[in-house]
Design a protein around this motif. Sequence first.
Motif, PDB file in Angstrom:
ATOM      1  N   TYR A   1       0.982  -1.305  -0.433  1.00  0.00           N
ATOM      2  CA  TYR A   1       0.453   0.537  -0.154  1.00  0.00           C
ATOM      3  C   TYR A   1       0.982   1.270  -0.013  1.00  0.00           C
ATOM      4  O   TYR A   1      -0.009   2.156   0.154  1.00  0.00           O
ATOM      5  N   THR A   2       2.225   0.560  -0.109  1.00  0.00           N
ATOM      6  CA  THR A   2       2.848   1.563  -0.420  1.00  0.00           C
ATOM      7  C   THR A   2       4.038   1.969  -1.709  1.00  0.00           C
ATOM      8  O   THR A   2       3.585   0.999  -1.770  1.00  0.00           O
ATOM      9  N   HIS A   3       4.801   3.207  -2.114  1.00  0.00           N
ATOM     10  CA  HIS A   3       5.448   3.068  -3.092  1.00  0.00           C
ATOM     11  C   HIS A   3       6.947   4.030  -2.824  1.00  0.00           C
ATOM     12  O   HIS A   3       6.521   4.996  -1.341  1.00  0.00           O
ATOM     13  N   ARG A   4       7.719   4.027  -3.448  1.00  0.00           N
ATOM     14  CA  ARG A   4       8.877   4.604  -3.619  1.00  0.00           C
ATOM     15  C   ARG A   4       8.352   6.274  -3.405  1.00  0.00           C
ATOM     16  O   ARG A   4       7.261   7.155  -3.535  1.00  0.00           O
ATOM     17  N   ASN A   5       9.071   7.694  -2.135  1.00  0.00           N
ATOM     18  CA  ASN A   5       9.279   8.725  -2.704  1.00  0.00           C
ATOM     19  C   ASN A   5       9.513   9.023  -3.587  1.00  0.00           C
ATOM     20  O   ASN A   5      10.761   9.225  -4.357  1.00  0.00           O
ATOM     21  N   PRO A   6       8.154  10.536  -4.275  1.00  0.00           N
ATOM     22  CA  PRO A   6       8.742  10.348  -5.592  1.00  0.00           C
ATOM     23  C   PRO A   6       9.967  11.401  -4.963  1.00  0.00           C
ATOM     24  O   PRO A   6      10.460  12.237  -5.622  1.00  0.00           O
ATOM     25  N   GLN A   7       9.539  12.268  -3.853  1.00  0.00           N
ATOM     26  CA  GLN A   7      11.139  13.171  -3.528  1.00  0.00           C
ATOM     27  C   GLN A   7      12.318  12.400  -3.520  1.00  0.00           C
ATOM     28  O   GLN A   7      12.996  13.064  -4.233  1.00  0.00           O
ATOM     29  N   ALA A   8      12.339  10.849  -2.846  1.00  0.00           N
ATOM     30  CA  ALA A   8      13.553  10.201  -2.938  1.00  0.00           C
ATOM     31  C   ALA A   8      13.776   9.763  -4.399  1.00  0.00           C
ATOM     32  O   ALA A   8      15.247  10.237  -4.623  1.00  0.00           O
ATOM     33  N   SER A   9      12.737   9.510  -5.440  1.00  0.00           N
ATOM     34  CA  SER A   9      13.602   9.252  -6.709  1.00  0.00           C
ATOM     35  C   SER A   9      13.910  10.470  -7.708  1.00  0.00           C
ATOM     36  O   SER A   9      14.729   9.971  -8.205  1.00  0.00           O
ATOM     37  N   GLY A  10      13.734  12.115  -7.309  1.00  0.00           N
ATOM     38  CA  GLY A  10      13.966  12.554  -7.796  1.00  0.00           C
ATOM     39  C   GLY A  10      15.105  12.806  -7.714  1.00  0.00           C
ATOM     40  O   GLY A  10      15.722  13.692  -8.381  1.00  0.00           O
ATOM     41  N   PHE A  11      16.260  12.862  -6.318  1.00  0.00           N
ATOM     42  CA  PHE A  11      16.562  13.056  -5.588  1.00  0.00           C
ATOM     43  C   PHE A  11      17.803  12.057  -6.399  1.00  0.00           C
ATOM     44  O   PHE A  11      18.801  12.921  -6.884  1.00  0.00           O
ATOM     45  N   TRP A  12      17.630  11.010  -6.473  1.00  0.00           N
ATOM     46  CA  TRP A  12      18.568  10.179  -6.914  1.00  0.00           C
ATOM     47  C   TRP A  12      18.274  10.261  -8.782  1.00  0.00           C
ATOM     48  O   TRP A  12      19.576   9.773  -8.955  1.00  0.00           O
ATOM     49  N   LYS A  13      17.275  10.561  -9.202  1.00  0.00           N
ATOM     50  CA  LYS A  13      17.507  10.854 -10.850  1.00  0.00           C
ATOM     51  C   LYS A  13      18.073  12.225 -11.950  1.00  0.00           C
ATOM     52  O   LYS A  13      19.146  11.838 -12.245  1.00  0.00           O
ATOM     53  N   TYR A  14      17.600  12.503 -11.005  1.00  0.00           N
ATOM     54  CA  TYR A  14      18.285  13.892 -11.120  1.00  0.00           C
ATOM     55  C   TYR A  14      19.197  14.800 -10.348  1.00  0.00           C
ATOM     56  O   TYR A  14      20.579  15.338 -10.920  1.00  0.00           O
ATOM     57  N   LEU A  15      19.670  14.563  -9.009  1.00  0.00           N
ATOM     58  CA  LEU A  15      21.215  15.663  -8.308  1.00  0.00           C
ATOM     59  C   LEU A  15      22.453  14.420  -8.101  1.00  0.00           C
ATOM     60  O   LEU A  15      23.255  15.611  -8.003  1.00  0.00           O
ATOM     61  N   TRP A  16      21.635  13.159  -7.669  1.00  0.00           N
ATOM     62  CA  TRP A  16      22.733  12.487  -7.481  1.00  0.00           C
ATOM     63  C   TRP A  16      24.141  12.075  -8.233  1.00  0.00           C
ATOM     64  O   TRP A  16      25.437  12.298  -7.719  1.00  0.00           O
ATOM     65  N   PRO A  17      23.463  11.854  -9.496  1.00  0.00           N
ATOM     66  CA  PRO A  17      24.563  11.438 -10.910  1.00  0.00           C
ATOM     67  C   PRO A  17      25.528  12.929 -10.782  1.00  0.00           C
ATOM     68  O   PRO A  17      26.836  12.155 -10.779  1.00  0.00           O
ATOM     69  N   GLY A  18      25.221  14.537 -10.384  1.00  0.00           N
ATOM     70  CA  GLY A  18      26.116  14.939 -10.414  1.00  0.00           C
ATOM     71  C   GLY A  18      26.849  15.146  -9.017  1.00  0.00           C
ATOM     72  O   GLY A  18      28.187  15.731 -10.041  1.00  0.00           O
ATOM     73  N   PHE A  19      26.319  15.634  -8.412  1.00  0.00           N
ATOM     74  CA  PHE A  19      27.455  15.086  -7.010  1.00  0.00           C
ATOM     75  C   PHE A  19      28.379  14.156  -6.929  1.00  0.00           C
ATOM     76  O   PHE A  19      29.429  14.497  -6.916  1.00  0.00           O
ATOM     77  N   LEU A  20      27.993  13.136  -7.336  1.00  0.00           N
ATOM     78  CA  LEU A  20      28.557  12.061  -7.696  1.00  0.00           C
ATOM     79  C   LEU A  20      29.988  12.208  -8.673  1.00  0.00           C
ATOM     80  O   LEU A  20      31.013  12.095  -8.830  1.00  0.00           O
ATOM     81  N   ALA A  21      29.977  13.003  -9.960  1.00  0.00           N
ATOM     82  CA  ALA A  21      30.718  13.338 -10.700  1.00  0.00           C
ATOM     83  C   ALA A  21      31.737  14.058 -10.049  1.00  0.00           C
ATOM     84  O   ALA A  21      32.569  14.299 -10.456  1.00  0.00           O
ATOM     85  N   GLU A  22      30.755  15.339  -9.712  1.00  0.00           N
ATOM     86  CA  GLU A  22      31.737  16.531  -8.427  1.00  0.00           C
ATOM     87  C   GLU A  22      32.561  15.824  -7.823  1.00  0.00           C
ATOM     88  O   GLU A  22      33.526  16.170  -7.783  1.00  0.00           O
ATOM     89  N   LEU A  23      32.637  14.634  -7.276  1.00  0.00           N
ATOM     90  CA  LEU A  23      32.787  14.005  -6.106  1.00  0.00           C
ATOM     91  C   LEU A  23      34.214  13.570  -6.578  1.00  0.00           C
ATOM     92  O   LEU A  23      35.236  13.686  -6.276  1.00  0.00           O
ATOM     93  N   ALA A  24      34.144  13.174  -7.404  1.00  0.00           N
ATOM     94  CA  ALA A  24      34.880  12.101  -8.191  1.00  0.00           C
ATOM     95  C   ALA A  24      36.185  13.044  -9.080  1.00  0.00           C
ATOM     96  O   ALA A  24      37.455  12.620  -8.833  1.00  0.00           O
TER      97      ALA A  24
END
Length: 183
Positions: A151-174
């Motif tokens: 009766y739940t699904h993944r929080n869309p805020q978390a999914s958006g964070f992973w999709k839009y921001l996390w890759p850029g963070f990883l690239a900058e960190l690397a």
Amino acid sequence: MADDTLNRIEIRADGEYGNFYLLEGSEKRPDGTTRYWCELTCNTTFGVVGHTWGHMGRPASQFFRKTSADYLLNKLWGQDLQVYDESTARRSLKELLLRDRRDEDLSHSRARELWDDLVDADLDNEHAHIQFVYGCDYWTEVFTSGNGPEYTHRNPQASGFWKYLWPGFLAELAQRAEVAANG
């Protein structure tokens, strides 16, 4: 002796933004090994989240590159990673009811009664869903046996964070790790 650094990484992508604050460090242990740790705080359009890792086994840039979405988002969002969804709840309850009727675990009349109750049920929030489930012996038995449907699904805020921001963070960190390693 402990070495620690604080980095602020700003990410902007597809109209979303975030400021990532990464405090990381390492310390030599008496046995000669190194303990790596970090604190990550993310102030983003998807919310403010953070977590502390005490034993990562490697520097943050390497550690985060190998983390899965499930692992990372669970650490950052915790109990808020899954959110109630009325459509998912209603669909799952109907599917369970149809399965039990098909398997002849329910009589036609009992299945019809449960179906009608479900169609009329107010399930617009998690509290209403819980009241509905625990207001009926059939549904209570299903859920207390551990076989309750989703009766739940993944929080869309978390999914958006992973999709839009996390890759850029990883690239900058690397990139920053590469500069630090090579001068």
